[in-house]
Design an enzyme around this catalytic site. Structure first.
Site, PDB file in Angstrom:
ATOM      1  N   GLU A  46       0.867  -1.175   0.000  1.00 37.80           N
ATOM      2  CA  GLU A  46       0.000   0.000   0.000  1.00 37.80           C
ATOM      3  C   GLU A  46       0.907   1.230   0.000  1.00 37.80           C
ATOM      4  O   GLU A  46       1.743   1.393   0.888  1.00 37.80           O
ATOM      5  CB  GLU A  46      -0.910   0.018   1.233  1.00 37.80           C
ATOM      6  CG  GLU A  46      -2.066  -0.955   1.135  1.00 37.80           C
ATOM      7  CD  GLU A  46      -3.047  -0.793   2.292  1.00 37.80           C
ATOM      8  OE1 GLU A  46      -2.860   0.127   3.122  1.00 37.80           O
ATOM      9  OE2 GLU A  46      -3.989  -1.592   2.374  1.00 37.80           O
ATOM     10  N   ASP A  57      -6.056   8.337   9.641  1.00 37.78           N
ATOM     11  CA  ASP A  57      -4.709   8.013  10.099  1.00 37.78           C
ATOM     12  C   ASP A  57      -4.446   8.509  11.516  1.00 37.78           C
ATOM     13  O   ASP A  57      -4.815   9.628  11.881  1.00 37.78           O
ATOM     14  CB  ASP A  57      -3.662   8.607   9.159  1.00 37.78           C
ATOM     15  CG  ASP A  57      -3.696   7.973   7.788  1.00 37.78           C
ATOM     16  OD1 ASP A  57      -3.987   6.769   7.726  1.00 37.78           O
ATOM     17  OD2 ASP A  57      -3.454   8.679   6.785  1.00 37.78           O
TER      18      ASP A  57
END
Length: 266
Positions: A46, A57
């Site tokens: 990724e 995040d």
């Protein structure tokens, strides 16, 4: 060819997929890290795009994004550096991990039409709701790109609907909230993962909070693979100075490689 649909990925007994932030610590070093990850034995990568407001995040990846932005990272640079990594020998599947706003600024249709040329196989946009993804999903399929869905604990009917349309793999979110390492996971995860797997024709990979060899082993037993992000990004950050030092770079890359191989030493 979409490498996520190749037998090397679809038929793998277990899958380990790392998340890394492109351009962290520098654009050129992120290419070298990707090649090192391939040498370490990962099944796919990724490839994160630095963004100033990454809602999904946690602090570790947010800080990596800030470092990458300061070092000239962007969506355009991320695309270019993946193309460079392919030219230097990267062969494992790659998934571009980004957010809606950078994609809209670049041009959604333009990005999807160009991803294959830059060497990407999949696209993952955590803040793109399933209900608003149909047009883009159709275009991705037309262009041979897998639009990877994220599935968090939800109603069985919604999970079934999203999973049955999945391409490439399903990203199963192991916990609500943002990314980051964790000590433990819900006891209901095994049952929830089995439900997703019962609907899915593609591998189901678990991510968010996975940070130890024991975590990886657990999710490779109950899901079809594990995704590790924050733990790896933190390791890279700890070696930033050594990676930037030509005399210490190789040793630092080998230390990251050993860290990854320890995670997947099941």
């Amino acid at each position: 060819m979409n490498r996520l649909n190749d037998t090397a990925f679809t038929d793998a007994e277990k899958r380990f997929v790392p998340y890394m932030m492109s351009s962290d610590p520098t654009p050129d070093l992120s290419v070298e890290i990707a090649l090192m990850l391939q040498d370490a034995g990962v099944e796919a990568i990724e490839w994160g795009v630095p963004y100033s407001d990454p809602l999904a995040d946690g602090p570790v990846i947010q800080q990596a994004g800030q470092r990458a932005l300061k070092n000239g990272g962007s969506l355009t640079v991320s695309l270019q550096k993946m193309k460079e990594a392919r030219a230097k020998g990267l062969t494992v599947p790659s998934v571009l991990f980004t957010y809606v706003n950078p994609v809209l600024s670049y041009g959604f249709t333009k990005l999807i039409e160009e991803l294959k040329d830059y060497g990407f196989d999949g696209l993952l946009i955590p803040d793109l709701p399933y209900e608003e993804s149909h047009e883009y999903r159709a275009l991705c399929r037309e262009k041979g790109i897998s639009l990877i869905p994220l599935i968090a604990p939800s109603s069985k009917s919604r999970v079934e609907k999203i999973t049955k349309e999945a391409d490439g793999f399903v990203y199963y979110v192991t916990s609500l909230g943002v990314t980051g390492t964790r000590e433990s996971f819900s006891e209901t995860l095994k049952e929830e993962i089995n439900t997703v797997k019962s609907f899915s024709k593609v591998p189901v990979l678990a991510g968010f909070g996975i940070s130890t060899p024991e975590h990886v082993q657990y999710f490779q037993e109950h899901a079809d693979g594990a995704i590790v992000g924050s733990a790896l990004v933190r390791k890279i950050a700890s070696l930033e100075d050594s990676l930037k030092n030509p005399e210490e770079k190789d040793a630092a890359l080998n230390e990251i490689k050993a860290f990854v191989q320890n995670l997947i030493s099941y």
